[in-house]
Design a protein around this motif. Structure first.
Motif, PDB file in Angstrom:
ATOM      1  N   PHE A 251      18.978  15.826  53.338  1.00 31.64           N
ATOM      2  CA  PHE A 251      19.868  15.643  54.491  1.00 31.64           C
ATOM      3  C   PHE A 251      20.436  14.232  54.593  1.00 31.64           C
ATOM      4  O   PHE A 251      21.491  14.017  55.192  1.00 31.64           O
ATOM      5  N   ASP A 252      19.740  13.219  53.995  1.00 33.67           N
ATOM      6  CA  ASP A 252      20.213  11.839  54.113  1.00 33.67           C
ATOM      7  C   ASP A 252      21.024  11.383  52.896  1.00 33.67           C
ATOM      8  O   ASP A 252      21.328  10.197  52.741  1.00 33.67           O
ATOM      9  N   GLU A 253      21.380  12.356  52.021  1.00 38.88           N
ATOM     10  CA  GLU A 253      22.296  12.043  50.919  1.00 38.88           C
ATOM     11  C   GLU A 253      23.719  11.949  51.470  1.00 38.88           C
ATOM     12  O   GLU A 253      23.973  12.273  52.635  1.00 38.88           O
ATOM     13  N   THR A 254      24.645  11.538  50.635  1.00 40.22           N
ATOM     14  CA  THR A 254      26.034  11.393  51.073  1.00 40.22           C
ATOM     15  C   THR A 254      26.923  12.497  50.496  1.00 40.22           C
ATOM     16  O   THR A 254      26.509  13.257  49.610  1.00 40.22           O
ATOM     17  N   VAL A 255      28.141  12.556  51.016  1.00 42.22           N
ATOM     18  CA  VAL A 255      29.117  13.529  50.529  1.00 42.22           C
ATOM     19  C   VAL A 255      29.371  13.335  49.038  1.00 42.22           C
ATOM     20  O   VAL A 255      29.612  14.301  48.308  1.00 42.22           O
ATOM     21  N   LYS A 256      29.285  12.110  48.582  1.00 39.11           N
ATOM     22  CA  LYS A 256      29.499  11.811  47.161  1.00 39.11           C
ATOM     23  C   LYS A 256      28.536  12.616  46.287  1.00 39.11           C
ATOM     24  O   LYS A 256      28.922  13.163  45.250  1.00 39.11           O
ATOM     25  N   THR A 257      27.269  12.712  46.724  1.00 42.11           N
ATOM     26  CA  THR A 257      26.264  13.486  45.987  1.00 42.11           C
ATOM     27  C   THR A 257      26.628  14.969  45.978  1.00 42.11           C
ATOM     28  O   THR A 257      26.515  15.646  44.956  1.00 42.11           O
ATOM     29  N   ALA A 258      27.060  15.464  47.129  1.00 44.60           N
ATOM     30  CA  ALA A 258      27.432  16.880  47.242  1.00 44.60           C
ATOM     31  C   ALA A 258      28.621  17.204  46.349  1.00 44.60           C
ATOM     32  O   ALA A 258      28.657  18.253  45.697  1.00 44.60           O
ATOM     33  N   VAL A 259      29.621  16.313  46.312  1.00 45.58           N
ATOM     34  CA  VAL A 259      30.799  16.516  45.469  1.00 45.58           C
ATOM     35  C   VAL A 259      30.394  16.585  44.004  1.00 45.58           C
ATOM     36  O   VAL A 259      30.882  17.422  43.235  1.00 45.58           O
ATOM     37  N   ALA A 260      29.473  15.707  43.605  1.00 43.81           N
ATOM     38  CA  ALA A 260      29.002  15.694  42.215  1.00 43.81           C
ATOM     39  C   ALA A 260      28.335  17.020  41.860  1.00 43.81           C
ATOM     40  O   ALA A 260      28.524  17.545  40.760  1.00 43.81           O
ATOM     41  N   LEU A 261      27.560  17.594  42.795  1.00 38.90           N
ATOM     42  CA  LEU A 261      26.901  18.876  42.547  1.00 38.90           C
ATOM     43  C   LEU A 261      27.908  20.015  42.436  1.00 38.90           C
ATOM     44  O   LEU A 261      27.746  20.930  41.635  1.00 38.90           O
ATOM     45  N   VAL A 262      28.971  19.957  43.260  1.00 41.09           N
ATOM     46  CA  VAL A 262      30.024  20.980  43.197  1.00 41.09           C
ATOM     47  C   VAL A 262      30.714  20.938  41.840  1.00 41.09           C
ATOM     48  O   VAL A 262      30.961  21.971  41.211  1.00 41.09           O
ATOM     49  N   LEU A 263      31.014  19.737  41.363  1.00 41.33           N
ATOM     50  CA  LEU A 263      31.716  19.582  40.092  1.00 41.33           C
ATOM     51  C   LEU A 263      30.833  19.908  38.892  1.00 41.33           C
ATOM     52  O   LEU A 263      31.332  20.283  37.829  1.00 41.33           O
ATOM     53  N   ASP A 264      29.514  19.782  39.085  1.00 42.51           N
ATOM     54  CA  ASP A 264      28.597  19.936  37.959  1.00 42.51           C
ATOM     55  C   ASP A 264      28.071  21.370  37.825  1.00 42.51           C
ATOM     56  O   ASP A 264      27.311  21.662  36.915  1.00 42.51           O
ATOM     57  N   SER A 265      28.480  22.270  38.738  1.00 41.12           N
ATOM     58  CA  SER A 265      27.964  23.633  38.674  1.00 41.12           C
ATOM     59  C   SER A 265      28.965  24.612  39.289  1.00 41.12           C
ATOM     60  O   SER A 265      30.023  24.215  39.763  1.00 41.12           O
ATOM     61  N   GLN A 266      28.592  25.888  39.265  1.00 41.67           N
ATOM     62  CA  GLN A 266      29.410  26.929  39.872  1.00 41.67           C
ATOM     63  C   GLN A 266      28.966  27.229  41.303  1.00 41.67           C
ATOM     64  O   GLN A 266      29.493  28.136  41.944  1.00 41.67           O
ATOM     65  N   ASN A 267      28.004  26.459  41.787  1.00 36.24           N
ATOM     66  CA  ASN A 267      27.452  26.708  43.122  1.00 36.24           C
ATOM     67  C   ASN A 267      28.469  26.400  44.216  1.00 36.24           C
ATOM     68  O   ASN A 267      29.186  25.408  44.143  1.00 36.24           O
ATOM     69  N   LYS A 268      28.491  27.269  45.232  1.00 36.06           N
ATOM     70  CA  LYS A 268      29.394  27.069  46.363  1.00 36.06           C
ATOM     71  C   LYS A 268      28.635  26.829  47.673  1.00 36.06           C
ATOM     72  O   LYS A 268      29.199  26.344  48.643  1.00 36.06           O
TER      73      LYS A 268
END
Length: 367
Positions: A251-268
């Motif tokens: 929960f204390d990660e940033t949007v930058k981390t979330a964007v990286a996960l979106v780009l690195d996988s097919q997860n939505k």
């Protein structure tokens, strides 16, 4: 429904009116003004439209009160320019129950028309009827118009086409002998055939019939697909489709981390945790929106959805199918033995439906 305002409550059911309803009133006033009607005639026209929508509320209440008999809750009733919408918690699946609930609405219109008939003199010929109605709505023909509109609403709603009541009545009758999904498919095709007639006839008469035809074709297909999906899921449980592997973000990660996960996988969809404990969910659209509005340094706990949805792993998928559809953009948590055993989202469920549909078709072909 967005843009709706609560105007009261009847039998514990919230009655809402959509803001676009005001446009209909303005349109009626404009049409009457252009036709050269005086202020009195305009007032009578507005009163008539309001009385029609009171009738629509009563029609929907007919469905709601009939459904209540079978312990089905009506969430609310919303008035729209094209009619009323009663949101039932679910549609009864037993044929006799669906038959009663579906017919209850048109029965209200038939009853109102029957009662009004005692206070009017019905013209003997169509020519006399046209003369009576020629001058628009006024105090002399108000009840005659009210009688006719209720008769028309009853007949229109009894057309055997989804999503009208007649489509549900036809399905209920067919369901006494056929499986529900087959009865739905037949009812949908009958309705779509009738809708094609509306569209063709509409090109030569009224564009409104074209609109109704398209509406029926889409509504019938949605109903058929929905019922077919529930049939395919019959007997399967939530734990049969649970995803054991699912992406997590602290929960204390940033949007930058979330964007990286979106780009690195097919997860939505992502589960948000605090020291391993689920505290929220986040989907791709929410991440992109946060990136555009707040930037990549925004914390996840400021943008996550804190409303967690839990599903019992032993629940039948057909029973929670509607809940999953209503939360199609969310990741849902599956609970077994009071612990989170995995997650489920609509995309994963639709993949299961597709795979099982192929299996059923192959088994049918072998027969």
């Amino acid at each position: 429904m967005k843009g709706s305002f609560k105007i009261g409550k009847i039998a514990g059911i919230g009655i809402f009116i959509h803001w676009t309803f005001s446009l209909l009133i303005l349109f009626i006033i404009f049409i009457n003004y252009r036709s050269g009607h005086n202020a009195t005639q305009i007032i009578w026209s507005v009163i008539f439209i309001l009385s029609v929508f009171i009738t629509v509320v009563l029609h929907e209440l007919g469905h709601a009160l009939a459904a209540k008999r079978y312990h089905i809750v009506t969430k609310d009733i919303t008035l729209l320019p094209i009619g009323g919408l009663a949101r039932l918690e679910k549609i009864p699946e037993k044929p006799i129950q669906e038959l009663i609930v579906a017919f209850a609405g048109p029965m209200v219109n038939i009853t109102l028309s029957f009662i009004t008939g005692f206070f009017i003199t019905i013209p003997a010929t169509s020519e006399q009827l046209m003369v009576e109605l020629a001058d628009g709505i006024n105090k002399n023909n108000f009840l005659l118009n009210f009688f006719l509109i209720n008769l028309w609403l009853a007949i229109f709603n009894l057309i055997p086409a989804f999503p009208m009541d007649g489509g549900r009545i036809l399905r209920a009758i067919l369901s006494f002998k056929l499986h529900r999904h087959i009865a739905t498919r037949i009812s949908a095709r009958v309705g779509q055939f009738i809708a094609m007639g509306f569209i063709i006839f509409g090109f030569f008469s009224s564009p409104f019939l074209i609109f109704i035809g398209i509406f029926v074709i889409i509504g019938a297909q949605v109903e058929a697909d929905y019922t077919e999906s529930k049939f395919i899921l019959k007997g399967l449980k939530v734990h049969d489709v649970v995803m054991k592997q699912f992406p997590k973000i602290e929960f204390d990660e940033t949007v930058k981390t979330a964007v990286a996960l979106v780009l690195d996988s097919q997860n939505k969809n992502f589960l948000i945790t605090e020291k391993g404990v689920p505290v929220g969910t986040l989907n791709r659209d929410q991440i992109i929106l946060a990136l555009s509005k707040k930037g990549e340094d925004e914390f996840i706990y400021n943008i996550m959805d804190r409303n967690l949805i839990f599903l019992d792993g032993n629940s039948l998928l057909e029973n929670v199918f509607e809940l999953i559809q209503l939360n199609k953009s969310r990741l849902m948590l599956v609970m077994e033995n009071n612990k989170v055993s995995g997650t489920l989202d609509l995309e994963n469920l639709m993949e299961l439906i597709l795979i099982n549909e192929i299996k059923l078709n192959k088994a049918h072909d072998r027969k």
